[in-house]
Design an enzyme around this catalytic site. Structure first.
Site, short mmCIF file in Angstrom:
data_model
loop_
_atom_site.label_atom_id
_atom_site.label_comp_id
_atom_site.label_asym_id
_atom_site.label_seq_id
_atom_site.Cartn_x
_atom_site.Cartn_y
_atom_site.Cartn_z
CG ASP A 9 -1.60 1.25 1.51
OD1 ASP A 9 -2.23 1.77 0.57
OD2 ASP A 9 -1.52 1.78 2.65
CG ASP A 11 -1.82 7.73 0.48
OD1 ASP A 11 -0.89 8.54 0.43
OD2 ASP A 11 -2.68 7.61 -0.43
C1 XBP Z 1 -5.44 6.22 1.20
C2 XBP Z 1 -6.55 7.07 0.81
C3 XBP Z 1 -6.32 8.12 -0.13
C4 XBP Z 1 -5.69 9.39 0.39
C5 XBP Z 1 -6.07 10.53 -0.51
O1 XBP Z 1 -5.90 4.86 1.32
O2 XBP Z 1 -7.65 6.85 1.22
O3 XBP Z 1 -7.58 8.44 -0.61
O4 XBP Z 1 -6.16 9.68 1.68
O5 XBP Z 1 -5.72 10.25 -1.81
P1 XBP Z 1 -4.95 3.61 1.10
P2 XBP Z 1 -6.51 10.89 -3.05
O6 XBP Z 1 -3.68 3.90 1.82
O7 XBP Z 1 -5.68 2.48 1.72
O8 XBP Z 1 -4.74 3.40 -0.37
O9 XBP Z 1 -7.04 12.23 -2.63
O10 XBP Z 1 -5.46 10.99 -4.13
O11 XBP Z 1 -7.62 9.94 -3.42
MG MG Z 2 -2.96 3.10 3.55
#
Ligand code: XBP
Ligand code: MG
Length: 266
Positions: A9, A11
Site C-alpha cells: 500500500d 498512503d
Molecule cells: C489512502 C486514501 C487516499 C488518500 C487521498 O488509502 O484513502 O484516498 O487519503 O488520496 P490507502 P486521493 O492507503 O488504503 O490506499 O485524494 O489521491 O484519493
Molecule cells: Mg494506507
C-alpha cells in the site's frame, strides 16, 4: 505457497502521507473560500472512506457543510486542484519513507521477488512520492502499480490487489500485502492474500485481527520494530525470508473472510 511478490500500500504504509493529504485538502478548501476545515479527529473519521473524491462526497452527504450542494457538482475539479497541491508538498520533501521500506524493497528484489503497489490514490501521487524519497521513477522501483483511477471499486473491495496481482503475473497465494489500515487489510484478504500490517498514525487503533502480523514498522538493523500481534514476536525486521516462512501455510481464497487457522508462529 511459494512467495513471489510483495505488494505495498502507499498512503500510511510507504510513508506517513495522510497529514500532507489533510493539509492539502484544507488549503484547497480555503483557496476556494469554502468554510470547511478537516481537523485530525474529523479526518480520522473521514479516512474510513478511501479515495479523496469519495471522501469529499461523503463529507458533503454526512456533514451538510455550507456550499455543499454547489461543490457536489465540482468535486472532480476541487480534487484535481487538491492533488496538484499535495504533489507540490511531496516534491518539497519532508515526508520520508517509513523505517524499513527502502530496505525491504531492495532485499525483495535481491531475493528475486517482484515488488508492486496497490493504492487508492492516483498514479501521479505515487510517482511524486517515490521520486522525492528514492530519487528514481516509480516505474523503475516497482514491477507493477495498481492505482485508484484504474478501478471502479476502491478498498476495502479486492479490485486493487487483484489488479496488482494480475499486472505482476502472480497468483493470490504467491504474494503478500503490506498495509496500514483495516480497509487495506480487508481488500487484501478479499483478494485472497495474506497481509502484514504496519499501523500508521491515523490507523493505530483499528482492528487488525485477521492480519498475519502487526508490527510498528518494517524495522531497520538499528531500529527494530515493536511487535504488536501475530507472527514476528522474536524478530526485529520484516525480511523476505520471514515473509516466505510466514506465508507458507497460506490457503486463502479470493473473497475469503477468515485467514486459515493453525499457522505456526516463527
Ligand atoms: C489512502 C486514501 C487516499 C488518500 C487521498 O488509502 O484513502 O484516498 O487519503 O488520496 P490507502 P486521493 O492507503 O488504503 O490506499 O485524494 O489521491 O484519493
Ligand atoms: Mg494506507
Amino acid at each position: 505457497m511459494t512467495l513471489k511478490a510483495i505488494i505495498f500500500d502507499v498512503d500510511g504504509t510507504l510513508a506517513e502521507t495522510e497529514e500532507a493529504h489533510r493539509i492539502a485538502f484544507n488549503e484547497e478548501f480555503a483557496a476556494w473560500d469554502l468554510p470547511w476545515e478537516w481537523d485530525s479527529a474529523l479526518y480520522k473519521e473521514l479516512l474510513k472512506v478511501t479515495g479523496g473524491r469519495e471522501r469529499i462526497r461523503h463529507y458533503i452527504a454526512e456533514h451538510n457543510p455550507p456550499r455543499g450542494q454547489e461543490m457536489l457538482q465540482r468535486v472532480d475539479e476541487l480534487h484535481k486542484a487538491k492533488s496538484e497541491r499535495y504533489m507540490r508538498k511531496i516534491r518539497e520533501g519532508g515526508v520520508p519513507l517509513r523505517p524499513g521500506v527502502k530496505r525491504l524493497i531492495e532485499e525483495a528484489k535481491a531475493a528475486g521477488l517482484k515488488v508492486g503497489v496497490a493504492t487508492t490514490t492516483s498514479t501521479p501521487n505515487v510517482e511524486a512520492l517515490i521520486e522525492a524519497t528514492l530519487g528514481r521513477p516509480a516505474a523503475e522501483v516497482f514491477d507493477a502499480m495498481a492505482c485508484g483511477e484504474e478501478v471502479s471499486a476502491k478498498k476495502p473491495a479486492p479490485d486493487l490487489f487483484t489488479l496488482a496481482l494480475n499486472k505482476l503475473g502472480v497468483a493470490h497465494n504467491e504474494a503478500v500485502a503490506i498495509e496500514d489500515s483495516r480497509n487495506g487489510l480487508l481488500s487484501a484478504l478479499r483478494a485472497g492474500m495474506p497481509a502484514i500490517i504496519t499501523p500508521s498514525g491515523y490507523t493505530e487503533d483499528e482492528n487488525f485481527t485477521d492480519a498475519l502480523a502487526v508490527v510498528s514498522h518494517l524495522g531497520e538493523p538499528d531500529n527494530p520494530y515493536r511487535h504488536i500481534a501475530g507472527f514476528g514476536f522474536s524478530a526485529q525486521m520484516i525480511t523476505p525470508g520471514l515473509l516466505a516462512r510466514w506465508t507458507e501455510g497460506w490457503g486463502g481464497r479470493p473473497t475469503m473472510k477468515e485467514p486459515p487457522a493453525g499457522l505456526k508462529v516463527h
